[in-house]
Write a protein that holds these residues in place. Structure first.
Motif, PDB file in Angstrom:
ATOM      1  N   LEU A   1      13.813  52.506  14.325  1.00 58.81           N
ATOM      2  CA  LEU A   1      14.048  51.080  14.505  1.00 58.81           C
ATOM      3  C   LEU A   1      13.395  50.331  13.349  1.00 58.81           C
ATOM      4  O   LEU A   1      12.247  50.604  12.995  1.00 58.81           O
ATOM      5  N   GLU A   2      14.153  49.398  12.766  1.00 59.17           N
ATOM      6  CA  GLU A   2      13.614  48.601  11.672  1.00 59.17           C
ATOM      7  C   GLU A   2      12.554  47.631  12.193  1.00 59.17           C
ATOM      8  O   GLU A   2      12.661  47.122  13.307  1.00 59.17           O
ATOM      9  N   PRO A   3      11.520  47.339  11.395  1.00 55.09           N
ATOM     10  CA  PRO A   3      10.469  46.431  11.867  1.00 55.09           C
ATOM     11  C   PRO A   3      10.896  44.970  11.786  1.00 55.09           C
ATOM     12  O   PRO A   3      11.854  44.619  11.104  1.00 55.09           O
ATOM     13  N   TRP A   4      10.164  44.126  12.497  1.00 52.48           N
ATOM     14  CA  TRP A   4      10.342  42.697  12.360  1.00 52.48           C
ATOM     15  C   TRP A   4       9.737  42.246  11.029  1.00 52.48           C
ATOM     16  O   TRP A   4       8.950  42.965  10.406  1.00 52.48           O
ATOM     17  N   THR A   5      10.120  41.050  10.619  1.00 50.82           N
ATOM     18  CA  THR A   5       9.640  40.493   9.348  1.00 50.82           C
ATOM     19  C   THR A   5       8.961  39.150   9.600  1.00 50.82           C
ATOM     20  O   THR A   5       9.431  38.359  10.427  1.00 50.82           O
ATOM     21  N   VAL A   6       7.871  38.907   8.875  1.00 50.77           N
ATOM     22  CA  VAL A   6       7.140  37.636   8.956  1.00 50.77           C
ATOM     23  C   VAL A   6       7.291  36.908   7.626  1.00 50.77           C
ATOM     24  O   VAL A   6       7.074  37.495   6.555  1.00 50.77           O
ATOM     25  N   GLN A   7       7.664  35.622   7.694  1.00 53.79           N
ATOM     26  CA  GLN A   7       7.804  34.774   6.507  1.00 53.79           C
ATOM     27  C   GLN A   7       6.911  33.550   6.658  1.00 53.79           C
ATOM     28  O   GLN A   7       6.948  32.887   7.701  1.00 53.79           O
ATOM     29  N   ILE A   8       6.121  33.263   5.625  1.00 50.77           N
ATOM     30  CA  ILE A   8       5.202  32.117   5.639  1.00 50.77           C
ATOM     31  C   ILE A   8       5.617  31.159   4.525  1.00 50.77           C
ATOM     32  O   ILE A   8       5.678  31.545   3.353  1.00 50.77           O
ATOM     33  N   TYR A   9       5.903  29.901   4.908  1.00 49.51           N
ATOM     34  CA  TYR A   9       6.390  28.893   3.967  1.00 49.51           C
ATOM     35  C   TYR A   9       5.392  27.724   3.887  1.00 49.51           C
ATOM     36  O   TYR A   9       4.531  27.553   4.744  1.00 49.51           O
ATOM     37  N   GLU A  10       5.591  26.898   2.838  1.00 47.40           N
ATOM     38  CA  GLU A  10       4.853  25.647   2.681  1.00 47.40           C
ATOM     39  C   GLU A  10       5.835  24.539   2.304  1.00 47.40           C
ATOM     40  O   GLU A  10       6.904  24.803   1.750  1.00 47.40           O
ATOM     41  N   SER A  11       5.450  23.323   2.637  1.00 47.67           N
ATOM     42  CA  SER A  11       6.275  22.169   2.283  1.00 47.67           C
ATOM     43  C   SER A  11       5.398  20.923   2.306  1.00 47.67           C
ATOM     44  O   SER A  11       4.391  20.870   3.014  1.00 47.67           O
ATOM     45  N   LYS A  12       5.809  19.943   1.536  1.00 45.62           N
ATOM     46  CA  LYS A  12       5.051  18.698   1.504  1.00 45.62           C
ATOM     47  C   LYS A  12       5.471  17.751   2.615  1.00 45.62           C
ATOM     48  O   LYS A  12       4.721  16.823   2.966  1.00 45.62           O
ATOM     49  N   ASP A  13       6.684  17.935   3.143  1.00 43.63           N
ATOM     50  CA  ASP A  13       7.171  17.099   4.240  1.00 43.63           C
ATOM     51  C   ASP A  13       7.578  17.984   5.408  1.00 43.63           C
ATOM     52  O   ASP A  13       8.004  19.133   5.237  1.00 43.63           O
ATOM     53  N   TYR A  14       7.494  17.422   6.603  1.00 41.63           N
ATOM     54  CA  TYR A  14       7.860  18.184   7.785  1.00 41.63           C
ATOM     55  C   TYR A  14       9.373  18.244   7.958  1.00 41.63           C
ATOM     56  O   TYR A  14       9.928  19.304   8.263  1.00 41.63           O
ATOM     57  N   ASP A  15      10.020  17.090   7.781  1.00 39.70           N
ATOM     58  CA  ASP A  15      11.450  16.994   8.058  1.00 39.70           C
ATOM     59  C   ASP A  15      12.240  17.435   6.829  1.00 39.70           C
ATOM     60  O   ASP A  15      12.815  16.602   6.118  1.00 39.70           O
ATOM     61  N   MET A  16      12.286  18.736   6.592  1.00 38.59           N
ATOM     62  CA  MET A  16      13.045  19.306   5.469  1.00 38.59           C
ATOM     63  C   MET A  16      13.771  20.556   5.970  1.00 38.59           C
ATOM     64  O   MET A  16      13.301  21.244   6.889  1.00 38.59           O
ATOM     65  N   SER A  17      14.926  20.826   5.365  1.00 40.58           N
ATOM     66  CA  SER A  17      15.672  22.026   5.763  1.00 40.58           C
ATOM     67  C   SER A  17      14.914  23.268   5.299  1.00 40.58           C
ATOM     68  O   SER A  17      14.081  23.213   4.381  1.00 40.58           O
ATOM     69  N   ILE A  18      15.220  24.392   5.928  1.00 46.41           N
ATOM     70  CA  ILE A  18      14.506  25.623   5.616  1.00 46.41           C
ATOM     71  C   ILE A  18      14.715  26.045   4.166  1.00 46.41           C
ATOM     72  O   ILE A  18      13.844  26.692   3.553  1.00 46.41           O
ATOM     73  N   ASN A  19      15.858  25.678   3.593  1.00 47.45           N
ATOM     74  CA  ASN A  19      16.113  26.050   2.201  1.00 47.45           C
ATOM     75  C   ASN A  19      15.213  25.305   1.224  1.00 47.45           C
ATOM     76  O   ASN A  19      15.043  25.741   0.078  1.00 47.45           O
ATOM     77  N   GLU A  20      14.616  24.197   1.670  1.00 49.35           N
ATOM     78  CA  GLU A  20      13.755  23.416   0.794  1.00 49.35           C
ATOM     79  C   GLU A  20      12.287  23.792   0.921  1.00 49.35           C
ATOM     80  O   GLU A  20      11.458  23.287   0.168  1.00 49.35           O
TER      81      GLU A  20
END
Length: 273
Positions: free
Chosen positions: A234-253
Motif C-alpha cells: 500500500l502506498e503511503p499518505w503524503t504530507v504537504q506544508i505550505y505558506e502564504s501571506k494571505d488566508y483567502d488564496m487558492s491552493i495554487n497560490e
C-alpha cells in the motif's frame, strides 16, 4: 511248374524324382546342423519391423490427438510440405505481397526494439521520506525548524470522523516569520483527506506556542493498513506544508515549503499503571 504270371510279379516302387541341386544343399545343411538359408523374399519388412527398430532408427514419437502414436519428424515434414504446396499455388503478385509484408514486419520489429533500448534509463526511485527533508526548511515567509510525524489514536477533544481510529499527526516547530501555515494530508491515491488546516503565524508562534500540531480528521480504521504500507502493498499518505501571506488564496497560490511521505509508524500507547 507253371511260370509266374504278370499278375504275380511284385509291384516295383515308382522311381523318386531326382532332387535338385538346391534341395541337396539344403539337405546337407540340415544334416550338418546349419540353419536354412533365407532368401530376401522369405519375409516382408512391414511384418517384422517393430517399434523398437523404429526407435533405433532415430525417430521420435509423441501422442497424437487421436490417442495413437505419430512420429514428430513426419509431422514436421507434413507441415513443411503443406507450406511448400501453399507457396506453390501463389501467383507472382501474391508472392511479392507476402515478401513485402515479411520485410515490413521485420523492419517494424527492429525499429520497436531500437526504440525501447534507446529510451532514457530510469533512475532509482527518489527518496521522499521525512528523513531527507532539508531542515530547517525556509520559505519566503516562514521557517520550519523541525518536523515530527506519526500515526496515533485520536485524543479526547480532537475532532475526527467516524471510523478514524488511527490518524496521522504532524508536530511542526516554527523558527520565526509572519504569515499563514497550511498542512494538507493526501492518501495513497493523492486525494486530500481531512479538514483544511490553516493557522496564522506571528513571530514564529501559533496561538502563543512555538510548535504547531496538525491532526488529520480522517485516517485508518485499524493499524493493519500501516503493516501493508511497511510491506510495500500500500502506498503511503503524503504530507504537504505550505505558506502564504494571505488566508483567502487558492491552493495554487500557496508556496510549498516541505513535502514528505507519512511514516508508517504508530505512536506507542502509554501502559496503564
Amino acid at each position: 511248374m507253371a511260370s509266374p504270371t504278370d499278375s504275380d510279379t511284385p509291384a516295383q516302387p515308382e522311381a523318386a524324382p531326382a532332387a535338385s541341386g538346391r534341395e541337396k544343399k539344403e539337405d546337407l545343411r540340415r544334416k550338418a546342423g546349419r540353419p536354412k538359408s533365407v532368401r530376401p523374399t522369405d519375409f516382408e519388412p512391414m511384418a517384422w519391423e517393430s517399434s523398437k527398430t523404429k526407435v533405433d532408427r532415430g525417430e521420435v514419437y509423441h501422442d497424437g490427438e487421436s490417442g495413437g502414436k505419430a512420429p514428430i519428424g513426419s509431422c514436421l515434414s507434413g507441415v513443411v510440405n503443406g507450406l511448400k504446396a501453399a507457396w506453390g499455388r501463389l501467383n507472382v503478385f501474391e508472392m511479392a505481397s507476402v515478401a513485402a509484408f515479411v520485410i515490413v514486419a521485420l523492419l517494424g520489429l527492429f525499429f520497436f526494439r531500437s526504440l525501447v533500448h534507446s529510451g532514457p534509463v530510469v533512475d532509482a526511485l527518489e527518496d521522499t521520506s521525512l528523513a531527507v527533508v532539508d531542515l530547517p526548511a525556509k520559505g519566503s515567509l516562514l521557517t520550519l525548524n523541525s518536523i515530527e510525524a506519526v500515526w496515533r489514536d485520536p485524543l479526547p477533544g480532537e475532532t475526527v470522523r467516524p471510523g478514524a481510529n488511527i490518524v496521522p499527526v504532524v508536530n511542526i516547530a516554527l523558527g520565526g516569520g509572519i504569515g499563514y501555515l497550511r498542512v494538507l494530508f493526501r492518501d495513497e491515491v493523492g486525494k486530500i483527506r481531512g479538514d483544511s488546516l490553516v493557522e496564522k503565524v506571528t513571530s514564529g508562534r501559533v496561538a502563543g506556542g512555538a510548535t504547531y500540531t496538525g491532526v488529520c480528521s480522517e485516517g485508518y480504521a485499524t493499524s493493519m493498513r500501516l503493516i501493508e504500507c511497511l510491506a510495500g502493498r500500500l502506498e503511503p499518505w503524503t504530507v504537504q506544508i505550505y505558506e502564504s501571506k494571505d488566508y483567502d488564496m487558492s491552493i495554487n497560490e500557496w508556496t510549498l515549503i516541505a513535502m514528505f511521505d507519512m511514516p508508517a509508524e504508530q505512536e506507542a500507547k502509554p501502559q496503564a499503571g
